[in-house]
Design an enzyme around this catalytic site. Structure first.
Site, short mmCIF file in Angstrom:
data_model
loop_
_atom_site.label_atom_id
_atom_site.label_comp_id
_atom_site.label_asym_id
_atom_site.label_seq_id
_atom_site.Cartn_x
_atom_site.Cartn_y
_atom_site.Cartn_z
N ASP A 254 -6.70 -4.91 -9.11
CA ASP A 254 -5.92 -3.77 -9.38
C ASP A 254 -5.44 -3.37 -7.73
OD1 ASP A 254 -6.20 -1.19 -11.74
OD2 ASP A 254 -5.44 -0.75 -9.62
N ILE A 255 -4.14 -2.80 -8.19
CA ILE A 255 -3.30 -2.34 -6.78
C ILE A 255 -4.00 -1.23 -6.24
CG2 ILE A 255 -1.48 -0.92 -7.99
CD1 ILE A 255 0.66 -2.91 -6.27
N ASN B 48 -8.99 1.33 -21.54
CA ASN B 48 -8.36 2.61 -21.91
C ASN B 48 -7.46 2.21 -22.91
OD1 ASN B 48 -9.57 4.14 -19.58
ND2 ASN B 48 -7.87 3.54 -18.49
N VAL C 282 -0.47 1.38 -18.34
CA VAL C 282 0.20 0.45 -18.52
C VAL C 282 0.03 -0.06 -20.01
CG1 VAL C 282 0.69 -2.22 -17.86
CG2 VAL C 282 -0.04 -0.16 -16.24
N HIS D 167 -5.54 -4.35 -21.18
CA HIS D 167 -6.48 -4.79 -20.02
C HIS D 167 -7.77 -4.32 -19.95
CE1 HIS D 167 -3.81 -1.46 -18.91
NE2 HIS D 167 -5.16 -0.86 -18.22
N HIS E 275 -10.51 -3.26 -17.27
CA HIS E 275 -10.93 -3.05 -15.86
C HIS E 275 -12.36 -3.55 -15.58
CE1 HIS E 275 -7.82 0.18 -15.00
NE2 HIS E 275 -8.04 0.30 -16.37
P1 5GP Z 1 -4.76 1.93 -17.16
O1 5GP Z 1 -4.61 3.33 -16.73
O2 5GP Z 1 -3.31 1.64 -17.90
O3 5GP Z 1 -5.81 1.45 -17.90
O4 5GP Z 1 -4.66 1.01 -15.90
C1 5GP Z 1 -3.41 0.56 -15.42
C2 5GP Z 1 -4.18 0.12 -13.98
O5 5GP Z 1 -3.00 -1.00 -13.58
C3 5GP Z 1 -4.38 1.11 -12.95
O6 5GP Z 1 -5.53 0.98 -12.39
C4 5GP Z 1 -3.14 0.61 -11.78
O7 5GP Z 1 -3.76 0.78 -10.58
C5 5GP Z 1 -2.94 -0.81 -12.09
N1 5GP Z 1 -1.63 -1.27 -11.75
C6 5GP Z 1 -0.32 -0.62 -12.12
N2 5GP Z 1 0.64 -1.38 -11.62
C7 5GP Z 1 0.03 -2.47 -10.91
C8 5GP Z 1 0.64 -3.32 -10.30
O8 5GP Z 1 2.00 -3.63 -10.18
N3 5GP Z 1 -0.31 -4.62 -9.98
C9 5GP Z 1 -1.64 -4.43 -10.07
N4 5GP Z 1 -2.31 -5.34 -9.45
N5 5GP Z 1 -1.96 -3.30 -10.85
C10 5GP Z 1 -1.44 -2.37 -11.06
#
Ligand code: 5GP
Ligand code: ZN
Length: 116
Positions: A34-35, A89, A98, A102, A104
């Protein structure tokens, strides 16, 4: 599940059009760091095919969900995590940002605190 969505961030990572710190991949799934890590170890496990949310999986695709979870277990083992948390999520109200489904995988320190 569908073909790659040209507007989807994670489909672009699958295609290699955007960089990612990959930790595992096979024909079905891809895992990458995760970034914005929320724990010392934080990676995401995604299906390579585009699926927006958990709600968009059909019962015919149940094996893919199983593979995502078994990949989380494998990665935790590969990284020596004695315990870890797996979270998904679903939709904006569930914290999803996103819209390519996915998991986590978080670990690297004792995890406490509220889940929601
Ligand atoms: P969500 O809130 O959708 O469950 O989590 C999306 C996750 O994707 C977040 O933890 C965010 O930090 C990660 N993320 C968003 N953009 C990028 C990216 O471009 N590269 C990577 N490696 N992670 C990302
Ligand atoms: Zn996608």
């Amino acid at each position: 599940m569908s073909a790659a969505d040209p507007n989807c961030l994670f489909c672009k990572i699958v295609a290699g059009e955007l960089p990612a710190d990959r930790v595992f991949e096979d024909e079905t799934v891809l895992a990458f760091k995760d970034i914005h890590p929320q724990a010392p170890f934080h990676c995401l496990v995604i299906p390579k095919a585009h699926v927006a949310t958990l709600n968009d999986f059909t019962s015919q695709e149940a094996a893919v969900i199983g593979t995502l979870l078994l990949t989380a277990k494998r990665i935790a083992g590969d990284h020596g995590l004695p315990g870890y948390r797996v979270a998904m999520n679903v939709n904006r109200e569930g914290g999803q940002v996103v819209f390519h489904a996915h998991l986590h995988v978080l670990g690297g320190r004792p995890l406490k605190g509220a889940l929601g």
